[in-house]
Scaffold this active site. Structure first.
Site, PDB file in Angstrom:
ATOM      1  N   LYS A 179       0.827  -1.212   0.000  1.00 36.75           N
ATOM      2  CA  LYS A 179       0.000   0.000   0.000  1.00 36.75           C
ATOM      3  C   LYS A 179       0.860   1.260   0.000  1.00 36.75           C
ATOM      4  CE  LYS A 179      -2.128  -0.973   3.780  1.00 36.75           C
ATOM      5  NZ  LYS A 179      -1.371  -2.220   4.018  1.00 36.75           N
ATOM      6  N   GLU A 205       1.844   6.786  11.027  1.00 37.83           N
ATOM      7  CA  GLU A 205       2.961   6.451  10.148  1.00 37.83           C
ATOM      8  C   GLU A 205       4.185   6.008  10.941  1.00 37.83           C
ATOM      9  OE1 GLU A 205       3.967   7.050   6.326  1.00 37.83           O
ATOM     10  OE2 GLU A 205       2.233   5.854   6.879  1.00 37.83           O
ATOM     11  N   ARG A 206       4.977   5.120  10.344  1.00 34.30           N
ATOM     12  CA  ARG A 206       6.289   4.834  10.903  1.00 34.30           C
ATOM     13  C   ARG A 206       7.191   6.043  10.636  1.00 34.30           C
ATOM     14  NH1 ARG A 206       4.445   0.579   7.974  1.00 34.30           N
ATOM     15  NH2 ARG A 206       4.112  -1.393   9.064  1.00 34.30           N
TER      16      ARG A 206
END
Length: 479
Positions: A179, A205-206
């Site tokens: 994704k 988010e990372r």
């Protein structure tokens, strides 16, 4: 009963007064309890309304948002940053309104958090205009719908699930099926020639992905037309729950005030739903189906309905949606489907077979794929491609049991076309070039239609299937 309740409240107020004096004025209160990210504060009535922002001064100021009224004197809030070191009796100030987010062209090229504070070490913002993150969606009378395709340069999307300019599109998939790679490729293919503003919203988010995206945008030379808003994975649920609203506030400014088209990328809508579940749990609310909050549908609608187009400009949104355990019937996925004009579903099975992007052509769909919008030729080619792949899917069990030789000549031709179409719909990406060794390709819609049409006409039936794998247009095929 009322007397007992009043006495209990008076006793609670008496205990609180032992460690902090009563508030001196209505806009000042003090903390009575801290439980993780949940903070209770005492105010003299009338209480600040729900969604009001409260501020705690200190070495690093802390913002709270009121979620519920516990009783006539107490509000329960969710913290937007760590509450470490916060003590009972600490003074808290009512800001007089909801959370505010900076807006303006000075935010282009910058990376911000949910409070509008820069997190890119780029210095202070040159902004003097702020807006509430809680805005009503455009009234229906002011909305404009367009029947125009937003081309991406990705064959499988443009052919089988075309995105709508000014619409909402979703990229659905489980963990590790691509994704984020797909959404970064969309940014790479569209941000460079896109005439409007690109806005990236990272929810949960990372930090690695955020840093890589910032660097890639800078290297591509499109950072000056891009703003990024992040609520990272390590931040409290309150920050992740409100970062989508903050990004939409900025998108609405560019649409309504600056009159610019906006390309809004959101990664990941599921993390927004998940943070809402966490907030609901922290507030002690009873969960609904599969453990989600009972207010899932209304919270998602409140966010999605703000993504719309006006006569002055359009907001085109592409959203990544994590699907828990690859189950498309999960409430988070089914509620998201309802808001989208195009749904691109990524398949773990296709990823395991090496077909990248791992887009499932049979489950992906778009409301734009009709002859009145895309044209008769595009519609018929897409329908024939989907029909051929569906027939091949039905024949796979027979092939596995009896072998390809037992099929009729007509079915063998169908299998041959389907296998070539599967390989032609793969595509090397610019953002994965360093890992795959294949240089990226952006393919026009006309080239995608032409290639599929020629495959369906058996033009390449004598060529090996692998010659169509990981190429751009069909003319790149090595004979």
């Amino acid at each position: 009963m009322k007397n007992i309740q009043n006495n209990t409240l008076d006793q609670q107020h008496g205990r609180d007064s032992l460690f902090s004096p009563p508030a001196s004025r209505q806009s000042e209160g003090y903390i009575t309890a801290v439980r993780g990210n949940v903070v209770d504060a005492y105010f003299i009535p009338p209480l600040p309304p729900l969604r009001q922002a409260l501020r705690i001064e200190g070495k690093s100021p802390l913002m709270l948002e009121i979620q519920t009224h516990v009783n006539v004197n107490t509000v329960r809030c969710i913290a937007l940053a760590s509450t470490r070191g916060l003590a009972r009796g600490t003074s808290v100030t009512d800001t007089g309104g909801p959370l505010q987010f900076p807006v303006g062209k000075g935010l282009l090229g910058r990376m911000l958090n949910v409070l509008g504070e820069p997190v890119d070490k780029g210095g202070a913002l040159d902004i003097d205009h702020y807006r509430s993150i809680h805005q009503a969606p455009l009234p229906l009378a002011r909305r404009v719908t367009q029947q125009e395709i937003f081309t991406t340069g990705i064959k499988a999307i443009d052919l089988l699930a075309p995105l709508e300019r000014g619409g909402k599109s979703g990229l659905f998939g489980g963990a590790g099926v691509g994704k984020t790679v797909l959404i970064t490729e969309l940014i790479n293919n569209t941000a460079g020639h896109y005439q409007g503003i690109s806005l990236f919203c990272g929810i949960g988010e990372r930090s690695r992905e955020a840093e890589e995206l910032y660097r890639d945008m800078h290297n591509a030379g499109v950072l000056n037309n891009t703003a990024m808003v992040f609520g990272q994975m390590n931040e409290p649920p309150g920050a992740r729950f409100r970062v989508g609203h903050a990004a939409l506030t900025l998108a609405e400014y560019f649409r309504d005030t600056a009159k610019h088209d906006v390309l809004l990328m959101i990664d990941n809508i599921f993390r927004f739903i998940q943070s809402g579940t966490e907030v609901s749990g922290l507030m002690g609310r009873i969960p609904s189906r599969v453990g989600y909050q009972a207010t899932l549908a209304s919270e998602l609608s409140e966010l999605e309905e703000r993504i719309c187009s006006s006569a002055s400009a359009a907001i085109t949104s592409v959203q990544a949606v994590y699907v828990p355990a690859d189950d498309l019937t999960d409430p988070s996925a089914t509620h998201t489907f309802a808001h989208l004009s195009a749904s691109v579903v990524l398949s773990r099975k296709r990823a395991a077979q090496g077909f990248y992007p791992a887009i499932d052509p049979l489950q992906s769909s778009s409301k734009m794929l009709n002859p009145g919008v895309v044209g008769q030729r595009h519609f018929e080619v897409a329908r024939e491609v989907r029909s051929t792949l569906a027939e091949y899917e039905e024949l796979k069990d027979i092939i596995a049991m009896l072998g390809l030789e037992e099929l009729s000549s007509v079915d063998r031709k169908t299998v041959s076309r389907a296998r070539r179409l599967e390989r032609f719909l793969t595509q090397p990406f610019h953002t994965t070039q360093q890992f795959t060794g294949h240089s990226g390709r952006a393919v026009s819609l006309a080239e995608s239609i032409d290639g599929c049409e020629r495959i369906l006409a058996d033009e390449f039936s004598k060529q090996p299937e692998q010659a169509l794998y990981m190429i751009g247009s069909v003319d790149e095929m090595k004979t």
